[in-house]
Design a protein around this motif. Structure first.
Motif, PDB file in Angstrom:
ATOM      1  N   ARG A  68      32.123   7.913 -31.204  1.00 52.67           N
ATOM      2  CA  ARG A  68      32.808   7.124 -32.026  1.00 52.67           C
ATOM      3  C   ARG A  68      34.410   7.274 -31.631  1.00 52.67           C
ATOM      4  NH1 ARG A  68      31.779   7.598 -37.731  1.00 52.67           N
ATOM      5  NH2 ARG A  68      33.860   8.390 -37.671  1.00 52.67           N
ATOM      6  N   HIS A  69      34.966   5.752 -31.439  1.00 49.95           N
ATOM      7  CA  HIS A  69      36.213   5.621 -31.034  1.00 49.95           C
ATOM      8  C   HIS A  69      36.909   6.366 -32.343  1.00 49.95           C
ATOM      9  CE1 HIS A  69      39.992   4.031 -29.944  1.00 49.95           C
ATOM     10  NE2 HIS A  69      40.338   3.516 -31.111  1.00 49.95           N
ATOM     11  N   GLY A  70      38.093   6.881 -31.753  1.00 56.05           N
ATOM     12  CA  GLY A  70      38.782   7.673 -32.830  1.00 56.05           C
ATOM     13  C   GLY A  70      38.215   9.225 -33.502  1.00 56.05           C
ATOM     14  N   LEU A  71      36.882   9.368 -33.269  1.00 59.42           N
ATOM     15  CA  LEU A  71      36.282  10.686 -33.826  1.00 59.42           C
ATOM     16  C   LEU A  71      36.184  11.655 -32.434  1.00 59.42           C
ATOM     17  CD1 LEU A  71      34.390  12.170 -35.448  1.00 59.42           C
ATOM     18  CD2 LEU A  71      32.433  11.050 -34.397  1.00 59.42           C
ATOM     19  N   ASN A  72      35.686  11.380 -31.343  1.00 61.68           N
ATOM     20  CA  ASN A  72      35.401  12.245 -30.512  1.00 61.68           C
ATOM     21  C   ASN A  72      35.378  11.566 -28.985  1.00 61.68           C
ATOM     22  OD1 ASN A  72      33.225  10.875 -30.536  1.00 61.68           O
ATOM     23  ND2 ASN A  72      31.825  12.522 -31.320  1.00 61.68           N
ATOM     24  N   LEU A 118      40.215  16.960 -30.960  1.00 60.33           N
ATOM     25  CA  LEU A 118      41.016  17.736 -31.505  1.00 60.33           C
ATOM     26  C   LEU A 118      41.537  17.653 -32.625  1.00 60.33           C
ATOM     27  CD1 LEU A 118      42.931  19.158 -28.217  1.00 60.33           C
ATOM     28  CD2 LEU A 118      41.132  20.296 -29.334  1.00 60.33           C
ATOM     29  N   ASN A 119      41.945  16.334 -33.070  1.00 62.37           N
ATOM     30  CA  ASN A 119      42.406  15.746 -34.384  1.00 62.37           C
ATOM     31  C   ASN A 119      41.166  15.929 -35.347  1.00 62.37           C
ATOM     32  OD1 ASN A 119      44.981  15.522 -33.790  1.00 62.37           O
ATOM     33  ND2 ASN A 119      44.503  13.198 -33.334  1.00 62.37           N
ATOM     34  N   SER A 120      40.046  15.610 -35.006  1.00 57.83           N
ATOM     35  CA  SER A 120      38.759  15.379 -35.903  1.00 57.83           C
ATOM     36  C   SER A 120      38.598  16.863 -36.253  1.00 57.83           C
ATOM     37  CB  SER A 120      37.822  14.973 -35.281  1.00 57.83           C
ATOM     38  OG  SER A 120      37.792  13.690 -34.793  1.00 57.83           O
ATOM     39  N   ILE A 121      38.824  17.906 -35.467  1.00 51.86           N
ATOM     40  CA  ILE A 121      38.586  19.292 -35.859  1.00 51.86           C
ATOM     41  C   ILE A 121      39.551  19.646 -36.685  1.00 51.86           C
ATOM     42  CG2 ILE A 121      38.401  21.707 -35.035  1.00 51.86           C
ATOM     43  CD1 ILE A 121      37.195  20.447 -32.407  1.00 51.86           C
ATOM     44  N   HIS A 173      33.251  31.802 -42.511  1.00 52.18           N
ATOM     45  CA  HIS A 173      33.699  30.711 -43.653  1.00 52.18           C
ATOM     46  C   HIS A 173      35.054  29.982 -43.040  1.00 52.18           C
ATOM     47  CE1 HIS A 173      30.012  31.631 -45.931  1.00 52.18           C
ATOM     48  NE2 HIS A 173      30.297  32.845 -45.715  1.00 52.18           N
ATOM     49  N   GLY A 174      35.190  29.026 -43.814  1.00 52.13           N
ATOM     50  CA  GLY A 174      36.598  28.404 -43.555  1.00 52.13           C
ATOM     51  C   GLY A 174      36.672  26.767 -43.083  1.00 52.13           C
ATOM     52  N   THR A 175      37.725  26.276 -42.822  1.00 53.58           N
ATOM     53  CA  THR A 175      37.565  24.839 -42.328  1.00 53.58           C
ATOM     54  C   THR A 175      37.035  24.954 -40.975  1.00 53.58           C
ATOM     55  OG1 THR A 175      39.799  25.044 -41.326  1.00 53.58           O
ATOM     56  CG2 THR A 175      39.737  24.282 -43.519  1.00 53.58           C
ATOM     57  N   LYS A 176      36.680  23.722 -40.177  1.00 54.92           N
ATOM     58  CA  LYS A 176      36.428  23.493 -38.773  1.00 54.92           C
ATOM     59  C   LYS A 176      37.439  24.509 -37.898  1.00 54.92           C
ATOM     60  CE  LYS A 176      32.726  20.562 -39.124  1.00 54.92           C
ATOM     61  NZ  LYS A 176      31.967  19.373 -38.837  1.00 54.92           N
ATOM     62  N   PHE A 177      38.406  24.056 -38.204  1.00 54.13           N
ATOM     63  CA  PHE A 177      39.494  24.314 -37.193  1.00 54.13           C
ATOM     64  C   PHE A 177      39.813  26.099 -37.395  1.00 54.13           C
ATOM     65  CE2 PHE A 177      44.209  25.223 -36.510  1.00 54.13           C
ATOM     66  CZ  PHE A 177      44.215  24.803 -35.206  1.00 54.13           C
ATOM     67  N   ASP A 213      38.717  18.458 -39.986  1.00 51.03           N
ATOM     68  CA  ASP A 213      37.718  19.070 -40.794  1.00 51.03           C
ATOM     69  C   ASP A 213      36.526  17.775 -40.700  1.00 51.03           C
ATOM     70  OD1 ASP A 213      36.600  21.246 -41.589  1.00 51.03           O
ATOM     71  OD2 ASP A 213      36.612  21.213 -43.467  1.00 51.03           O
ATOM     72  N   SER A 214      36.687  17.061 -39.908  1.00 49.77           N
ATOM     73  CA  SER A 214      35.530  15.842 -40.056  1.00 49.77           C
ATOM     74  C   SER A 214      34.169  16.404 -39.969  1.00 49.77           C
ATOM     75  CB  SER A 214      35.725  15.061 -38.731  1.00 49.77           C
ATOM     76  OG  SER A 214      34.846  14.480 -38.542  1.00 49.77           O
ATOM     77  N   ASP A 215      33.366  15.773 -40.899  1.00 49.43           N
ATOM     78  CA  ASP A 215      31.987  16.165 -41.036  1.00 49.43           C
ATOM     79  C   ASP A 215      31.092  15.909 -39.654  1.00 49.43           C
ATOM     80  OD1 ASP A 215      32.224  16.967 -43.560  1.00 49.43           O
ATOM     81  OD2 ASP A 215      31.301  14.857 -44.214  1.00 49.43           O
ATOM     82  N   GLU A 216      31.880  14.981 -38.776  1.00 54.15           N
ATOM     83  CA  GLU A 216      30.788  14.716 -37.787  1.00 54.15           C
ATOM     84  C   GLU A 216      31.193  15.567 -36.199  1.00 54.15           C
ATOM     85  OE1 GLU A 216      29.780  10.529 -37.537  1.00 54.15           O
ATOM     86  OE2 GLU A 216      31.322  10.350 -39.216  1.00 54.15           O
ATOM     87  N   VAL A 217      31.889  16.710 -36.485  1.00 54.38           N
ATOM     88  CA  VAL A 217      32.037  17.381 -35.275  1.00 54.38           C
ATOM     89  C   VAL A 217      30.860  18.464 -35.454  1.00 54.38           C
ATOM     90  CG1 VAL A 217      33.479  18.990 -34.003  1.00 54.38           C
ATOM     91  CG2 VAL A 217      34.236  16.879 -35.308  1.00 54.38           C
ATOM     92  N   SER A 218      29.985  18.658 -34.379  1.00 51.85           N
ATOM     93  CA  SER A 218      28.779  19.691 -34.315  1.00 51.85           C
ATOM     94  C   SER A 218      29.408  20.833 -34.439  1.00 51.85           C
ATOM     95  CB  SER A 218      27.859  19.199 -33.350  1.00 51.85           C
ATOM     96  OG  SER A 218      28.322  19.329 -32.253  1.00 51.85           O
TER      97      SER A 218
END
Ligand code: NAI
Length: 510
Positions: free
Chosen positions: A238-242, A249-252, A197-201, A255-260
């Motif tokens: 998407r630009h800015g996401l991945n 790394l920023n998206s992770i 459990h926890g954040t994506k990071f 805690d962005s929803d769109e990192v699988s």
């Protein structure tokens, strides 16, 4: 008398272009092709130098989805081979083997003897390869069932074999994993009881910690991580996401929803400098992930193990079109009853598999604009249905319709019973063995000073993958024979031998 010979020992190449030191094989290799300008062709030769470490280090594999059908079948299969187990079936005694692994079960023609007979050696005698019996194996699963019971749940191996292995496997319990329900089918929820459990990071850091822990506790030199967990839905790019390593790394971190989940595992492996292989169809390797692998010089390969129906399709489409027949329609039906089939029964995960299976005839069609007009390609349809009763024994039924001479039609219908995980497990082994080899190779152009590693995207492993990931701008090769000979000729290049030409002129000239 046999008209071929098989050499079951390591081979030594006696050539001014090959140097063996205690630790390395250094081969100077002439890579020949031709440059095309208009209708003028100029043969080219470039001298490359390959340096391969001879010593195979201590290697461990961490499987994501270890408790699944592939993970349990591979682990039990290695153990059975290690222990030399045999077991009784209604057809008689069966013994452990590595059938289905090209590294362990095929031979390669390396030359001719004094009687002009071709001489073959096992592939793993061409260059030192990892012995699967020495592989340390462990992994993660969202299901906390021990590996013995997971093997029973999979219903893949013969019962008598399971009985012998169960006591050893039941002591192995998968490490808790990351579970984000939106990425796989909702019908998997009831097995998700072994979770981080926890954040994506935070979760990614836990995976990094697990990798380091495995490496240290087992005294390993190298760890290779393989995704053999459920197929995920595709993720958006998407630009800015991945789209870049920094953005990913920023998206992770955010805690962005769109990192699988699979991308989290890939990033964790890359940051730990561990080779990462994606055995499922989803687009784990978003551009930012590939850039990260390039930055860390970590080898990656994907996507989706090529085991049954697609493998055959990559043979048949080559055979049909390169016989001069115009393949016009390919329709594939699959039904399977294992957990993979259950997961694929939702539209999002099916779509990942459909895309991965669909590309397979593209390169052979693109190479022939004589029969196919620009932008023309055969109709190609893939259907997958979940039928629990057939379990892991996947059925694949294909119909190929070809246009032949003077308006005729030729129809080929196939029924292929795949025994899915028993086909996939040795492929996973090959991917691990060949990827490990790639980490021991360095190469330079003759004129360059410095050796570098292979390109981080290991397209050389395409033979084993349905939808091969290739370096940006490289052509994707799906046809099975070119893929296989890319591996064989590459291994031969490492020891300074010419590629297999099939010319056999010693028998064709007067
Ligand atoms: P499976 O469903 O038996 O095993 C997958 C395992 O992954 C399960 O034990 C599940 O609990 C676990 N899992 C799911 N999400 C996870 C997560 N986030 N972290 C850790 N574990 C997780 O499937 P099987 O048959 O072993 O196949 C595995 C994958 O390989 C599938 O994606 C399948 O499409 C792919 N594949 C299989 C081929 C075959 O012939 N068996 C061929 C080509 C691809």
């Amino acid at each position: 008398m046999e008209d071929t010979a098989v050499l079951n020992t390591n081979i030594i190449v006696d050539s001014p272009n090959v140097v063996y030191t205690d630790s390395e094989i250094i081969s100077s290799y002439d890579y020949s092709d031709a440059r095309v300008h208009g209708n003028i062709l100029t043969p080219t030769t470039e001298r490359l130098v390959f340096k391969t470490e001879r010593h195979v280090p201590r290697v461990g594999a961490l499987l994501v989805g270890w408790g699944g059908n592939n993970g349990t079948t591979l682990t039990a299969g290695i153990l059975a081979n290690k222990l030399g187990l045999s077991w009784e079936t209604k057809e008689g005694t069966k013994t452990s083997n590595y059938f289905g692994s090209i590294c362990k079960s095929i031979t390669v023609r390396v030359g001719i003897d004094d009687n002009q007979k071709p001489v073959y050696v096992p592939l793993n005698n061409v260059i030192p390869l990892l012995d699967p019996n020495d592989l340390e194996i462990w992994g993660w699963d969202i299901s906390g069932v021990n590996m013995g019971d997971a093997m029973r749940r999979a219903k893949v191996l013969d019962w008598n074999l399971q009985q012998q292995i169960y006591p050893m496997l039941k002591e192995m319990v998968p490490m808790p994993s990351i579970y984000l329900p939106e990425w796989i089918a909702a019908n998997q929820e009831d097995r998700a009881d072994n979770l981080i459990h926890g954040t994506k990071f935070e979760m990614m850091n836990k995976i990094r910690h697990d990798i380091r822990d495995f490496k240290n506790s087992k005294g390993l030199d190298k760890v290779i991580v393989v995704w053999t967990a459920n197929t995920e839905k595709y993720c958006v790019v998407r630009h800015g996401l991945n789209d870049t390593a920094e953005h990913l790394l920023n998206s992770i971190r955010e805690d962005s929803d769109e990192v699988s989940v699979s991308t989290l595992f890939a990033v964790a492996s890359i940051l730990e400098e561990c080779t990462y292989i994606n055995g499922s169809p989803q687009n784990t390797f978003v551009p930012g992930c590939i850039e990260l692998a390039e930055r860390f010089n970590v080898l990656i390969a994907g996507d989706d193990f090529k085991s049954g129906q697609t493998k055959l399709k990559s043979v048949l489409s080559d055979f049909i079109i390169n016989s001069g027949l115009k393949l016009q329609s390919v329709v594939s039906y699959n039904h399977l009853g294992n957990n993979d089939g259950k997961n694929l029964s939702t539209p999002e995960t099916f779509r990942s598999k459909e895309l991965s299976k669909s590309g397979v005839i593209e390169d052979v069609v693109r190479a022939n604009r004589l029969m196919y007009k620009y932008d023309e390609s055969p109709d190609h349809c893939v259907v997958i249905k979940y039928v629990p009763f057939v379990g892991d024994s996947k059925r694949a039924m294909d119909e190929y319709v070809n246009e032949i001479f003077m308006g005729g039609k030729n129809t080929i219908a196939l029924h292929n019973t795949c025994e899915d995980s028993m086909l996939a497990a040795p492929l996973i082994l090959d991917l691990i063995m060949l990827a490990e080899l790639c980490t021991r190779i360095q190469v330079k152009r003759d004129k360059d000073e410095k050796f570098t590693k292979m390109h981080p995207v290991m397209s050389i492993l395409s033979f084993l993958l349905k939808s091969p990931l290739v370096p940006s701008g490289s052509p994707i090769i799906h046809c099975l024979f070119p893929q296989r000979y890319a591996i064989i000729n590459f291994l031969k290049a490492l020891i300074g031998l010419p590629p297999e030409s099939f010319l056999m002129l010693e028998h064709r000239l007067e």
